[in-house]
Design a protein around this motif. Structure first.
Motif, PDB file in Angstrom:
ATOM      1  N   GLY A  78       0.778  -1.222   0.000  1.00 21.03           N
ATOM      2  CA  GLY A  78       0.000   0.000   0.000  1.00 21.03           C
ATOM      3  C   GLY A  78       0.811   1.274   0.000  1.00 21.03           C
ATOM      4  O   GLY A  78       1.482   1.609  -0.945  1.00 21.03           O
ATOM      5  N   THR A  79       0.756   2.003   1.145  1.00 23.38           N
ATOM      6  CA  THR A  79       1.327   3.344   1.228  1.00 23.38           C
ATOM      7  C   THR A  79       2.847   3.354   1.302  1.00 23.38           C
ATOM      8  O   THR A  79       3.440   4.421   1.376  1.00 23.38           O
ATOM      9  N   LEU A 102      -4.541   6.622 -12.852  1.00 19.42           N
ATOM     10  CA  LEU A 102      -4.931   6.364 -11.469  1.00 19.42           C
ATOM     11  C   LEU A 102      -5.335   4.913 -11.212  1.00 19.42           C
ATOM     12  O   LEU A 102      -4.849   4.290 -10.250  1.00 19.42           O
ATOM     13  N   PRO A 103      -6.202   4.294 -12.054  1.00 19.42           N
ATOM     14  CA  PRO A 103      -6.543   2.886 -11.795  1.00 19.42           C
ATOM     15  C   PRO A 103      -5.338   1.953 -11.882  1.00 19.42           C
ATOM     16  O   PRO A 103      -5.247   0.971 -11.139  1.00 19.42           O
ATOM     17  N   THR A 104      -4.421   2.259 -12.781  1.00 15.74           N
ATOM     18  CA  THR A 104      -3.218   1.429 -12.943  1.00 15.74           C
ATOM     19  C   THR A 104      -2.359   1.483 -11.694  1.00 15.74           C
ATOM     20  O   THR A 104      -1.871   0.454 -11.196  1.00 15.74           O
ATOM     21  N   ILE A 110      -0.099   1.341  -4.963  1.00 14.70           N
ATOM     22  CA  ILE A 110       0.838   2.444  -4.831  1.00 14.70           C
ATOM     23  C   ILE A 110       0.027   3.724  -4.613  1.00 14.70           C
ATOM     24  O   ILE A 110      -1.011   3.921  -5.241  1.00 14.70           O
ATOM     25  N   THR A 111       0.507   4.585  -3.738  1.00 14.20           N
ATOM     26  CA  THR A 111      -0.162   5.855  -3.483  1.00 14.20           C
ATOM     27  C   THR A 111       0.318   6.900  -4.480  1.00 14.20           C
ATOM     28  O   THR A 111       1.528   7.099  -4.642  1.00 14.20           O
ATOM     29  N   LEU A 112      -0.624   7.542  -5.150  1.00 17.86           N
ATOM     30  CA  LEU A 112      -0.298   8.553  -6.148  1.00 17.86           C
ATOM     31  C   LEU A 112      -0.616   9.943  -5.611  1.00 17.86           C
ATOM     32  O   LEU A 112      -1.731  10.212  -5.159  1.00 17.86           O
ATOM     33  N   ASN A 131      11.049  11.434  -0.357  1.00 13.59           N
ATOM     34  CA  ASN A 131       9.599  11.374  -0.152  1.00 13.59           C
ATOM     35  C   ASN A 131       8.853  10.513  -1.157  1.00 13.59           C
ATOM     36  O   ASN A 131       7.699  10.140  -0.914  1.00 13.59           O
ATOM     37  N   PHE A 132       9.497  10.200  -2.287  1.00 11.32           N
ATOM     38  CA  PHE A 132       8.798   9.456  -3.326  1.00 11.32           C
ATOM     39  C   PHE A 132       9.703   8.379  -3.919  1.00 11.32           C
ATOM     40  O   PHE A 132      10.934   8.479  -3.879  1.00 11.32           O
TER      41      PHE A 132
END
Length: 346
Positions: A78-79, A102-104, A110-112, A131-132
């Motif tokens: 997840g996050t 976004l759906p992908t 994965i948090t976008l 951070n990313f």
């Protein structure tokens, strides 16, 4: 688009390691050996080995060489994985990539995070890396934020570009088949009997590769149909400001515009001068922005599949994160949408 030589060497070494042809602790080929094998410079070979080190798959021991390192596998949930999607500015009226992206990203847990280009001005490369885990970037101008982007590339930070390739940086790009778009737009006008067709642009001093590729498709189709007249990318009359004089001096009947915004501006200028579309002039744009359906007449245009581009960009960066190998550029098909701004004059 070809992969840089150092990246090709690095990719080959990664495959050798993953297939266990090169085992943990085994010495990698030296810079000299790689240079001879691939017929490249020692600098290129050194960069390939450095890339492998940055990926955590090799360790260099002073005076001995580089050796395969055991890669620690990290299970993300997840996050734990965070991607940043950077768009040019708020309220864009074109290029809605999120329905595909976004759906992908969500499916991969994965948090976008979405933001705008000022983020790259206000934050350092170190902060972004902390951070990313990766970045999807839709540049408005390919000259922007090169300092931050170069530093991120030096750490092999995963960045996938949308729409525009930054030629001097090694980031893969997802882009529409603009060259074929230029061919399709010009082919339609030729089919309809037009022989004096101009390619019209904004008055920007520099043209992105999207504009150039559309122009090259326009030229190719003219040449294949043995039509000699064409405009150039530096023609001051082949712009919104000069279009009236160009039409009158060259007896034009067809216009291929670099994008829909230019086409709509030209329609407004010419309609104020008493021109009628498509009776006097046929015109085609690019991008299929919402306004093209509302204009009078509706604008014939070449549509980019932004949703598909977003999906492909998401798939590319997920694959990069999962396997540690930089993907290659991807091209997405375009579509001709015929409305009422063009007509047959043959």
């Amino acid at each position: 688009m070809s992969v840089p030589l150092y990246q090709q060497i690095c990719n080959d070494l990664v495959k050798e390691i993953k297939t266990n042809n090169l085992k943990v602790g085994e010495q990698l080929p030296t810079e000299k050996e790689l240079a001879l094998t691939y017929k490249v410079s020692r600098i290129t070979a050194k960069r390939a080995l450095s890339e492998l080190e940055q990926m955590g798959m090799a360790t260099r021991i002073q005076g001995k060489g580089s050796f395969v390192t055991k890669v620690k596998k990290v299970q993300f949930s997840g996050t734990n994985r965070r991607l940043l999607f950077v768009m040019p500015f708020e309220g864009m009226n074109f290029g809605n990539f999120t329905p595909g992206l976004l759906p992908t990203i969500n499916a991969a847990e994965i948090t976008l995070f979405m933001t705008y280009s000022n983020y790259l001005r206000e934050n350092s490369a170190t902060s972004i890396r902390e951070n990313f885990d990766g970045l999807i970037y839709y540049p408005m101008h390919t000259e922007d934020f090169l300092d931050v982007l170069l530093e991120l590339s030096m750490y092999n930070f995963p960045i996938v570009l949308l729409d525009k390739k930054i030629i001097d940086l090694p980031f893969p790009c997802v882009f529409a088949d603009n060259f074929n778009g230029g061919i399709l737009a010009t082919h339609l006008l030729i089919q309809q009997g037009h022989q004096r067709i101009a390619y019209v642009m904004s008055n920007e001093p520099h043209h992105p590769h999207t504009t150039r590729n559309r122009y090259l498709g326009y030229i190719k189709e003219l040449k294949e149909n043995h039509l000699s007249y064409h405009t150039t990318l530096d023609d001051p009359l082949a712009t919104v400001e000069g279009i009236l004089k160009l039409i009158e001096s060259q007896a034009l009947t067809g216009l291929v515009c670099e994008n829909d915004l230019v086409a709509l501006q030209i329609m407004g200028v010419l309609q104020q001068q008493g021109y009628s579309f498509p009776m006097d002039i046929s015109i085609i744009g690019f991008d299929n922005i919402q306004a093209t359906q509302l204009s009078q007449p509706g604008l014939t245009t070449i549509a980019q599949d932004f949703q598909k581009m977003g999906q492909v960009a998401g798939e590319m960066i997920i694959d990069w994160l999962d396997h540690g190998i930089r993907p290659e550029d991807k091209k997405v098909d375009i579509q001709l949408i015929k409305r009422n701004s063009t007509r047959d004059i043959s």
